[in-house]
Scaffold this active site. Structure first.
Site, PDB file in Angstrom:
ATOM      1  N   HIS A  29      -9.663   0.980   4.918  1.00  7.74           N
ATOM      2  CA  HIS A  29      -8.379   1.198   5.599  1.00  7.74           C
ATOM      3  C   HIS A  29      -8.593   2.152   6.773  1.00  7.74           C
ATOM      4  O   HIS A  29      -9.390   3.092   6.683  1.00  7.74           O
ATOM      5  CB  HIS A  29      -7.357   1.777   4.616  1.00  7.74           C
ATOM      6  CG  HIS A  29      -5.970   1.772   5.167  1.00  7.74           C
ATOM      7  ND1 HIS A  29      -5.534   2.730   6.055  1.00  7.74           N
ATOM      8  CD2 HIS A  29      -4.939   0.901   5.010  1.00  7.74           C
ATOM      9  CE1 HIS A  29      -4.282   2.462   6.403  1.00  7.74           C
ATOM     10  NE2 HIS A  29      -3.891   1.350   5.784  1.00  7.74           N
ATOM     11  N   ASN A  56       0.868  -1.174   0.000  1.00  8.33           N
ATOM     12  CA  ASN A  56       0.000   0.000   0.000  1.00  8.33           C
ATOM     13  C   ASN A  56       0.910   1.231   0.000  1.00  8.33           C
ATOM     14  O   ASN A  56       1.497   1.568   1.021  1.00  8.33           O
ATOM     15  CB  ASN A  56      -0.896  -0.031   1.248  1.00  8.33           C
ATOM     16  CG  ASN A  56      -1.737   1.209   1.396  1.00  8.33           C
ATOM     17  OD1 ASN A  56      -1.806   2.047   0.494  1.00  8.33           O
ATOM     18  ND2 ASN A  56      -2.392   1.342   2.548  1.00  8.33           N
ATOM     19  N   SER A 113       3.414  -2.202  10.377  1.00  7.51           N
ATOM     20  CA  SER A 113       4.856  -2.270  10.626  1.00  7.51           C
ATOM     21  C   SER A 113       5.453  -3.644  10.308  1.00  7.51           C
ATOM     22  O   SER A 113       6.387  -4.100  10.983  1.00  7.51           O
ATOM     23  CB  SER A 113       5.180  -1.850  12.072  1.00  7.51           C
ATOM     24  OG  SER A 113       4.786  -0.512  12.288  1.00  7.51           O
ATOM     25  N   GLY A 126       2.876  -1.200   4.264  1.00  8.07           N
ATOM     26  CA  GLY A 126       2.906   0.227   3.971  1.00  8.07           C
ATOM     27  C   GLY A 126       4.338   0.696   3.732  1.00  8.07           C
ATOM     28  O   GLY A 126       4.906   0.526   2.653  1.00  8.07           O
ATOM     29  N   GLY A 127       4.955   1.264   4.770  1.00  5.45           N
ATOM     30  CA  GLY A 127       6.284   1.866   4.652  1.00  5.45           C
ATOM     31  C   GLY A 127       7.311   0.968   3.974  1.00  5.45           C
ATOM     32  O   GLY A 127       8.049   1.420   3.078  1.00  5.45           O
TER      33      GLY A 127
END
Ligand code: PGA
Length: 248
Positions: free
Chosen positions: A93, A9, A211, A232-233
């Site tokens: 989300h 994402n 995470s 994500g990150g």
């Protein structure tokens, strides 16, 4: 056998040229991993540039408006995404629920409209920290599942991927422990079994998000009820996304 999936994402990150570079880099270097689907959700502006370049990476959208067309300034419709060749969509989300005030009722509307158009949806659920601290995460997530998914039939459920993303773990570096992740995933699967029956429960992929990174993905993906991740990150870096994809 249910699918194993690693999905990225990208949220509101990357310019169009950075998106193309990351997308092509992953496609060039990621060996197809047998039995693992790789999906990325770039920003809207990059979607049309990437759709022609799609190979082993499946493209999806981070959001859509449930109406077909009309006076909804600033929105992108499901039909417009379909027209572009996009068939995968994130719904519910926590950032949309919290920052953009999307209610369970609106999420329900999106789920129905997206499935009617044949999308595969990544339905996100997960509790904020105060709910977890009060030990009410099960009831909270169950409410999200009930209002978002319980009206579907078995055929529609075949188009649903669930992503459990505890809000306190998203973008914080504080991953859920293996026990917390497995216990919630097992809870979700059991609720699917009670409501839809064993076949749907067994076939539905339940991803973990929050995470997840190359150093914890292996342990998380080894949990019997964790079928991959919504990242994500760590999905913004080619090497870390590929490493996570290779963590099964
Ligand atoms: P994160 O985000 O991996 O940066 O925590 C996950 C998500 O929001 O899907």
């Amino acid at each position: 056998m249910r699918k194993k999936i690693v999905a990225g994402n990208w949220k509101m990150n990357l310019s169009s040229s950075d998106s193309i570079e990351l997308f092509e880099g992953i496609q060039r270097e990621a060996e197809p991993i047998s039995g693992v689907d790789l999906v990325v959700f770039p920003g809207f502006l990059s979607l049309s540039l990437l759709v022609e370049r799609s190979g082993i990476l499946v493209l999806g959208a981070q959001n859509a408006y449930p109406g077909h067309s009309g006076a909804f300034t600033g929105e992108v419709s499901l039909a417009q995404l379909k027209d572009l060749g996009i068939n995968h969509l994130i719904i519910g989300h926590s950032e949309r629920r919290m920052l953009f005030h999307e209610t369970n009722a609106f999420v329900h509307e999106k789920v129905t409209a997206a499935l009617d158009l044949g999308f595969t949806i990544f339905f996100c659920c997960g509790e904020p920290l105060d709910i977890r601290s009060a030990n009410q995460e099960g009831d909270y997530v169950l409410e999200q599942l009930k209002s978002g998914l319980w009206h579907l039939n078995e055929t529609q459920m075949a188009q649903v991927v669930i992503a459990y993303e505890p809000v306190w773990a998203i973008g914080t570096g504080q991953t859920a422990t293996i026990e917390q992740a497995e216990s919630m995933h097992a809870f979700i699967r059991n609720q699917l079994k009670i409501h839809f029956g064993p076949e749907v429960a067994d076939q539905t992929s339940i991803l973990y998000g929050g995470s997840c990174n190359p150093s914890n993905a292996k342990e998380l993906f080894a949990c019997p009820n964790v079928d991959g991740g919504l990242i994500g990150g760590a999905a913004l870096n080619k090497d870390s996304f590929i490493q996570i994809a290779q963590s099964f």
